[in-house]
Design a protein around this motif. Sequence first.
Motif, mmCIF file in Angstrom:
data_model
loop_
_atom_site.group_PDB
_atom_site.id
_atom_site.type_symbol
_atom_site.label_atom_id
_atom_site.label_comp_id
_atom_site.label_asym_id
_atom_site.label_seq_id
_atom_site.Cartn_x
_atom_site.Cartn_y
_atom_site.Cartn_z
ATOM 1 N N ILE A 71 44.789 35.386 16.113
ATOM 2 C CA ILE A 71 45.247 34.335 15.210
ATOM 3 C C ILE A 71 46.773 34.302 15.198
ATOM 4 O O ILE A 71 47.415 35.347 15.095
ATOM 5 N N GLN A 72 47.333 33.113 15.311
ATOM 6 C CA GLN A 72 48.786 32.986 15.338
ATOM 7 C C GLN A 72 49.218 31.728 14.602
ATOM 8 O O GLN A 72 48.471 30.755 14.510
ATOM 9 N N LEU A 80 55.557 32.783 13.580
ATOM 10 C CA LEU A 80 55.646 32.965 12.134
ATOM 11 C C LEU A 80 54.664 34.019 11.640
ATOM 12 O O LEU A 80 54.930 34.726 10.671
ATOM 13 N N PHE A 81 53.519 34.102 12.298
ATOM 14 C CA PHE A 81 52.502 35.089 11.896
ATOM 15 C C PHE A 81 51.555 35.328 13.065
ATOM 16 O O PHE A 81 51.206 34.392 13.794
ATOM 17 N N ARG A 106 48.696 26.256 13.998
ATOM 18 C CA ARG A 106 47.878 27.436 13.744
ATOM 19 C C ARG A 106 46.803 27.517 14.809
ATOM 20 O O ARG A 106 46.070 26.547 15.033
ATOM 21 N N GLY A 107 46.727 28.646 15.471
ATOM 22 C CA GLY A 107 45.754 28.813 16.554
ATOM 23 C C GLY A 107 44.841 29.995 16.312
ATOM 24 O O GLY A 107 45.270 31.046 15.826
ATOM 25 N N ILE A 108 43.555 29.810 16.629
ATOM 26 C CA ILE A 108 42.573 30.891 16.587
ATOM 27 C C ILE A 108 41.945 30.970 17.980
ATOM 28 O O ILE A 108 41.296 30.021 18.429
ATOM 29 N N PHE A 109 42.177 32.102 18.668
ATOM 30 C CA PHE A 109 41.746 32.252 20.059
ATOM 31 C C PHE A 109 40.794 33.434 20.208
ATOM 32 O O PHE A 109 40.841 34.387 19.438
ATOM 33 N N ARG A 110 39.982 33.344 21.240
ATOM 34 C CA ARG A 110 39.073 34.442 21.598
ATOM 35 C C ARG A 110 39.416 34.905 23.007
ATOM 36 O O ARG A 110 39.602 34.085 23.914
#
Length: 273
Positions: free
Chosen positions: A61-62, A71-72, A152-156
């Motif tokens: 997650i970024q 940022l995170f 905002r990104g959620i990756f696998r």
Amino acid sequence: KPFEDRERHDTRQAALAKHRLERALQEANATLEATVLARTAALTQSEAQLRDLFDGTSDLIQSVAPDGRLLFVNRAWRETLGYSADEVAEMNIFDVIQADCRDHCRSFMQRIIAGENAGLVEISFRAKDDRVVVAEGQVSLSIEGSRPVATRGIFRDITARKQAETALRSLNTRLDFLLSSSPATIYTCEALPPYAATFISANLTGLLGYTVKEFLASPGFWADRIHPEDRDRVFAGLPRLFAHGTHLHEYRFQHKDGSWRWMRDALRVVPGP
């Protein structure tokens, strides 16, 4: 004297009014401070719970600023790519994007900032130890007022899957070469009548004149082209195949040009899943 009495009275009233106003202001400030402290504590707890949730997942997650600043990132992101929290604080997203993927990354980030839905995104990250980590996921836009402030990104991590796909393609390429260079045609068929073919190698065309598409188009294609005088004998021998696991038989098969060709089948039973 009456004037002096009124002046003293007015002065006392003004002092009392000022005192009440100051007291009310102090009480309002105290209430406001208590409210701010309570809401800050609740927000801090909420952020801690959210961080625990993010750090408890295996997804990467970024959150990235429009200029690319990180940022995170969550714990899985840091551990997968091998960076510490202090290192991440000084990094830009393009510091960890594989060089040949950067233009693609800039393109879909611009589309997202413009309000488009980029759909499923694939990114190649460069880990600290130079490993390539391929990730797949969704990216959304965070807006404050009308101004985009972050993506905002959620990756696998799909590196293992991509490696398996590459290995499978390589294996299929070698297998296709072996099948095409073999003098024999290899095929599979179902175990029940009409014994429909499910696969046949491409060198079928040189052997019998038919294309793979023609051979697989009809369930009874193989059975219908066995010579009528050989058909009963061929089918009568199939129980031996299922009893012993292998069987060898010879029969005449009709070529696409109408002629009859003698074929030898070496059959083997393949266990199902």
